[in-house]
Write a protein that holds these residues in place. Structure first.
Motif, PDB file in Angstrom:
ATOM      1  N   VAL A 234      23.958  28.664 -23.464  1.00 11.55           N
ATOM      2  CA  VAL A 234      24.604  29.595 -22.406  1.00 11.55           C
ATOM      3  C   VAL A 234      26.255  29.663 -22.476  1.00 11.55           C
ATOM      4  O   VAL A 234      27.033  30.303 -22.772  1.00 11.55           O
ATOM      5  N   VAL A 235      26.521  28.291 -22.492  1.00 11.98           N
ATOM      6  CA  VAL A 235      27.933  27.816 -22.652  1.00 11.98           C
ATOM      7  C   VAL A 235      28.506  28.242 -23.900  1.00 11.98           C
ATOM      8  O   VAL A 235      29.455  28.580 -24.028  1.00 11.98           O
ATOM      9  N   LEU A 236      27.600  27.788 -25.174  1.00 15.06           N
ATOM     10  CA  LEU A 236      28.226  28.215 -26.332  1.00 15.06           C
ATOM     11  C   LEU A 236      28.309  29.634 -26.455  1.00 15.06           C
ATOM     12  O   LEU A 236      29.435  30.093 -26.975  1.00 15.06           O
ATOM     13  N   HIS A 237      27.307  30.255 -25.915  1.00 12.65           N
ATOM     14  CA  HIS A 237      27.356  31.895 -25.931  1.00 12.65           C
ATOM     15  C   HIS A 237      28.675  32.407 -25.185  1.00 12.65           C
ATOM     16  O   HIS A 237      29.431  33.268 -25.787  1.00 12.65           O
ATOM     17  N   HIS A 238      28.930  31.776 -24.267  1.00 14.63           N
ATOM     18  CA  HIS A 238      30.018  32.224 -23.205  1.00 14.63           C
ATOM     19  C   HIS A 238      31.461  31.982 -24.167  1.00 14.63           C
ATOM     20  O   HIS A 238      32.343  32.887 -24.440  1.00 14.63           O
ATOM     21  N   LEU A 239      31.618  30.765 -24.852  1.00 14.56           N
ATOM     22  CA  LEU A 239      32.779  30.429 -25.570  1.00 14.56           C
ATOM     23  C   LEU A 239      32.882  31.355 -26.599  1.00 14.56           C
ATOM     24  O   LEU A 239      33.711  31.620 -26.827  1.00 14.56           O
ATOM     25  N   VAL A 240      31.683  31.497 -27.279  1.00 16.85           N
ATOM     26  CA  VAL A 240      31.993  32.625 -28.682  1.00 16.85           C
ATOM     27  C   VAL A 240      32.306  33.731 -28.129  1.00 16.85           C
ATOM     28  O   VAL A 240      33.153  34.485 -28.778  1.00 16.85           O
ATOM     29  N   ARG A 241      31.717  34.481 -27.194  1.00 21.61           N
ATOM     30  CA  ARG A 241      32.112  35.688 -26.572  1.00 21.61           C
ATOM     31  C   ARG A 241      33.641  35.710 -26.155  1.00 21.61           C
ATOM     32  O   ARG A 241      34.234  36.485 -26.292  1.00 21.61           O
TER      33      ARG A 241
END
Length: 138
Positions: A114-121
């Motif tokens: 979720v954190v990685l997804h948020h950072l990529v977004r």
């Protein structure tokens, strides 16, 4: 962007599965058990984004974790154990017996994603301030 996510999620799921199998080969203790639980949740997260590639990070993580908790709690009924006795696929997907410790390990497999997804977004939004409206909720 959604098409790229749909292509990447099966690859991610296979990587999580490969890592889980590799750990099973080299360890037969707690690392094997708990990493398998966390990586199962990671595969569920990939499945959620495969089905709904535009879903935001927190709802995707919440859905993945909730699904894992539902499957774990279903083990209290004995139905997954019965199905697992007949099918290796059911055993891998549904498990056999309830373990309350697993409830804590599912978020361990999802929260970093979720954190990685948020950072990529966020990075994508910063790089492209004129993002198309259809991609605005990625």
């Amino acid at each position: 962007m959604a098409g790229r996510v749909r292509l990447l999620m099966p690859v991610a799921a296979l990587l999580f599965l490969g890592l889980a199998l590799l750990i099973r080969v080299v360890d037969d203790g707690a690392l094997r058990q708990y990493s398998g639980t966390a990586l199962y949740a990671s595969m569920v997260w990939a499945g959620v984004l495969f089905l709904w590639p535009r879903m935001a990070p927190v709802p995707a993580g919440t859905l993945a974790t909730g699904f894992c908790w539902l499957v774990e709690c279903a083990q209290l009924t004995g139905v997954p154990a019965e199905l697992s006795a007949r099918s290796m696929a059911a055993r891998l997907a549904l498990g056999v017996q309830f373990d309350p410790v697993d409830l804590a390990w599912y978020p361990v497999g999802v929260v970093p994603l979720v954190v990685l997804h948020h950072l990529v977004r966020a990075r994508r939004r910063t790089a492209s301030p004129a993002a198309r409206p259809a991609d605005a909720h990625l």
